[in-house]
Each structure stands twice: as structure tokens, then as C-alpha cells.
Design an enzyme around this catalytic site. Structure first.
Site, PDB file in Angstrom:
ATOM      1  N   TYR A 164       0.776  -1.245  -0.023  1.00 21.82           N
ATOM      2  CA  TYR A 164       0.093  -0.027   0.032  1.00 21.82           C
ATOM      3  C   TYR A 164       0.744   1.342   0.067  1.00 21.82           C
ATOM      4  CZ  TYR A 164      -4.119  -3.065   0.529  1.00 21.82           C
ATOM      5  OH  TYR A 164      -4.731  -4.121   0.190  1.00 21.82           O
ATOM      6  N   PHE A 193     -10.594  -4.850  10.546  1.00 23.50           N
ATOM      7  CA  PHE A 193     -11.869  -4.276   9.885  1.00 23.50           C
ATOM      8  C   PHE A 193     -11.588  -4.817   8.695  1.00 23.50           C
ATOM      9  CE2 PHE A 193      -9.093  -0.589  10.115  1.00 23.50           C
ATOM     10  CZ  PHE A 193      -8.979  -0.141   8.847  1.00 23.50           C
TER      11      PHE A 193
END
Length: 410
Positions: free
Chosen positions: A124, A410
Site C-alpha cells: 500500500y 476491519f
């Protein structure tokens, strides 16, 4: 992206979409209760599917989180999640296209930050995410390590309770703590149920989840959720206590809970996962070497609106600096920004003034919550000082006395 159609997720496609995500993460299906809850939590208007003909080959989405930042402000932040690309469709630009669509949507929604928990941290950085917090794990040898807790811990009452029955009380305590530590999120409706979701296949031989409350004068001062994995050898019992969650702002309650966890009968190890790097128990033990402490990356953060994000947090020391920001993936952030602020507030606006520091948006994300020092990044050559004294002043301002921490995935 030839032949691949990128579009929003339709409710009738969810089972196929989620099964594709499961396959990308090893192919072991979640339990029915896990799937049901994640379907309820899915934000369909924020989810994407990449299709090649009649097959879903890519997934991504986000949640509308509200994230605590240094100084206690709660800032809208997209919680990027469920990112996967089928193994048969790598190197076709699908991930880049999904990141492009997601970040454009985040910007349109007026959310100045995007955050994620990375399955593979190397992915990322090229999309502008920096590692903004870290997590501590430990394997504490409770047969050898002793804790020194506050004397007031003896006055704390510990009471075991069913985790689901006391969930509302525990969540109320959690909610009060959110502004005090950067990197926490306010729980969205329904997310509290994830805290007590306890499918048997994820227990790894441990018991069902248990909960102990720390109370004094009828007030809840803290709680711990944990499980016990029994184990025996020729010498006797050597079970493991697995800590799931612990919240206790009161030092006496905090000490009482940690002492309880290290003294459970028939156990000799306390396994600690995903704790803040400044967790106080490290200063209570008499032998840190026997605690097997390890660090790993936690929250990855990207500034989607650099000006709004930098103005939202507070600063540990007065700062007035011009930042030359480079952002190849979200070029609207590139250019010079004048940041002026202190512990009471800040503003960050465009400027033509000469820059004091030059850095990439990825490194700005790494320092945003106060975990990483600008000075440390300058040592790598990634942050460049253009005006003498600018680095020391900015590094002091971006620091924060409480380490950032995201307590759940999450």
C-alpha cells in the site's frame, strides 16, 4: 483492466463477492454467524466488485469510520477493507483501478483520511499509505515473571460475567476512551457485536471467550476478555491464557486485571496480541526479557485531503512550517502547504512561500498520528530539511505523548 468491469456491489452479489474474498485469504469459509454479521455491516454503496464475464475477480470497499487524532478530535476516515484480486487476474491493473475509485469516492464524500489494516504491508505504500501505528504482541512466561501493581489494586473487585451480557457496559467504557488515544475509532452501529463473536474454529483449542470486570463502588473501571487453552505435559499443567481485549483507564483496575490474567490456575503463559506499544504492563513486570515482546505494523493511513487532515489534529509544540508535499496518486495534495498550530488548534493552507521541509504523502501519513518521528524519516533521506531548524521544530510538534493504536481489525 481489459475485459474487466469495475462497478458497485449489488446486494444479490454479496455471497459471491464474500466467497471470492475468502478464497483470496486462504479459502477457509467463515462460520455462518460471521458471514451473517459481515453482511449486515457491509456498506453496499461503498463496496466495489471487479467482474470478468460472470465471475467476480476483485473486491474492495470501505467503512465510514470516525477516527481519533492527536488532541482528541474525531475525524471522518474511510476504513478501506475487503481488498482482494483473484490469483488468476494479477498484474492487470485491477488493484490500482479499485484504489483509484475508492480514493476518488473518499474525496467526494469529504473524508480527509483513509486507513486500512494491511494483510501484506508492502502493497500500500505506492498508493500513499504510511504506517501510522504499531501493535505490540507478547508471550509472557507467567511461571517466571512477576508483576508489581499499584497497592490500590487490592481494593478493586473482580467479577466474571458473560461477555455478551455485559457488552453494553463495556462498550460505554470503550466509547469514553476513544478521544484519549489517537488511532481509535468510534464503533459504528453493530460493530460491538464483533467484540463477542466467538466462532469455535477461531479458538485454536482455547475455551469460549470469557470476561472479567473490574469494579469499585459499583462503578465499572475496566474489563478484560480472554480465553484459556489447557495443555499438559509430563511435568504438569502448562496452559495458555489468550488475551482478546483489555480496557482500564484506572491504574488500580488495570493492575488488578493484569495480575488476574497472570495468576490463573493451571497456566504458565499469557499470550498478548495487538496492544499499544506504550502498554503500561511492560513497566510492571520484573523481567521483560521473558515476555517475548514483538512489534508489527498496525494502522496504515493516507491523507486524502492534506490541508483538512493537518488542520484537524493538534500539535505537541508550536509549529509554523511550509511543507512541500509530493503525492503522485492523489495529485490534488501535491504542492506547498503552510501548517501553523499548537495544542489549541491549527490551520493548513496553500502557499507560495519557500518550503522548510519536503516529503512524500506516504511519510506524512506515517507521522500523522505521532507514532513515527520526522527526524527518523529524515535519517532515511525521505524527509528533506530545506530551511535550517525546520526539522527539529516540526518533529517536536508532530510527536504525541500517547502512542496511537487501533484495537481491532476491519
Amino acid at each position: 483492466m481489459t475485459s474487466v468491469d469495475l462497478r458497485g456491489l449489488r446486494p444479490e452479489e454479496w455471497d459471491e463477492w464474500y466467497s471470492g474474498l475468502e478464497l483470496a485469504f486462504g479459502g477457509i469459509p467463515d462460520s455462518p454467524e460471521e458471514r451473517e454479521l459481515w453482511r449486515e455491516l457491509t456498506e453496499f454503496e461503498r463496496a466495489l466488485s471487479a467482474r470478468d464475464g460472470d465471475r467476480i475477480v476483485g473486491t474492495a470497499g470501505s467503512f465510514p469510520f470516525r477516527l481519533s487524532v492527536p488532541g482528541g478530535a474525531i475525524v471522518p476516515a474511510a476504513g478501506v477493507t475487503a481488498v482482494s484480486v483473484a490469483a488468476t487476474h494479477r498484474r492487470r491493473g485491477i488493484l490500482s483501478a479499485m484504489m483509484r475509485r475508492l480514493l476518488d469516492g473518499v474525496r467526494a464524500a469529504g473524508e480527509p483520511l483513509a486507513v486500512l489494516m494491511a494483510s501484506e504491508p508492502a502493497i500500500y505504500g505506492r498508493f500513499g499509505y504510511g504506517i501510522a501505528s504499531r501493535q505490540l504482541s507478547a508471550e509472557i512466561d507467567t511461571s517466571r515473571v512477576r508483576l508489581t501493581v499499584p497497592p490500590e489494586a487490592d481494593g478493586v473487585r473482580l467479577r466474571e460475567a458473560d461477555p455478551a451480557a455485559v457488552l453494553d457496559e463495556c462498550e460505554a467504557l470503550y466509547a469514553r476512551l476513544v478521544p484519549g488515544r489517537p488511532g481509535r475509532t468510534e464503533r459504528l452501529p453493530g460493530w460491538e457485536r464483533l467484540e463477542v463473536l466467538d466462532p469455535e474454529r477461531r479458538r485454536e483449542g482455547a475455551s469460549r471467550q470469557r470476561c472479567v470486570l473490574a469494579e469499585a463502588g459499583g462503578e465499572l473501571l475496566g474489563y478484560a476478555r480472554f480465553a484459556v487453552r489447557p495443555e499438559w505435559d509430563a511435568a504438569g499443567a502448562r496452559g495458555t491464557v489468550v488475551l482478546h481485549a483489555l480496557e482500564a483507564p484506572d491504574p488500580a483496575a488495570y493492575g488488578a486485571l493484569w495480575r488476574f490474567l497472570t495468576e490463573i490456575d493451571l497456566t504458565s503463559t499469557l499470550r498478548v496480541r495487538s496492544r499499544p506499544v506504550d502498554d503500561p504492563w511492560q513497566h510492571m513486570v520484573d523481567d521483560l526479557r521473558r515476555c517475548g515482546v514483538r512489534l508489527r505494523d498496525g494502522l496504515h493511513l493516507r491523507l486524502v485531503d492534506a490541508g483538512a487532515a493537518l488542520a484537524a489534529r493538534r500539535y505537541a509544540a508550536p509549529v509554523d512550517v511550509v511543507l512541500e508535499v509530493e503525492d503522485a496518486f492523489c495529485p490534488w495534495n501535491s504542492g506547498r502547504w503552510r501548517l501553523a498550530g499548537d495544542a489549541s488548534g491549527a490551520e493548513c493552507v496553500r502557499t507560495d512561500a519557500p518550503a522548510g521541509l519536503a516529503l512524500d504523502v506516504r511519510d506524512l501519513g506515517a507521522v500523522y498520528l505521532g507514532d513515527t518521528s520526522l527526524a527518523a524519516l529524515a535519517g532515511t533521506g525521505r524527509v528533506r530539511e530545506l530551511r535550517p531548524g525546520a526539522l527539529a521544530a516540526a518533529a517536536a510538534a508532530f510527536s504525541w505523548p500517547v502512542a496511537p493504536w487501533m484495537p481491532h481489525g476491519f
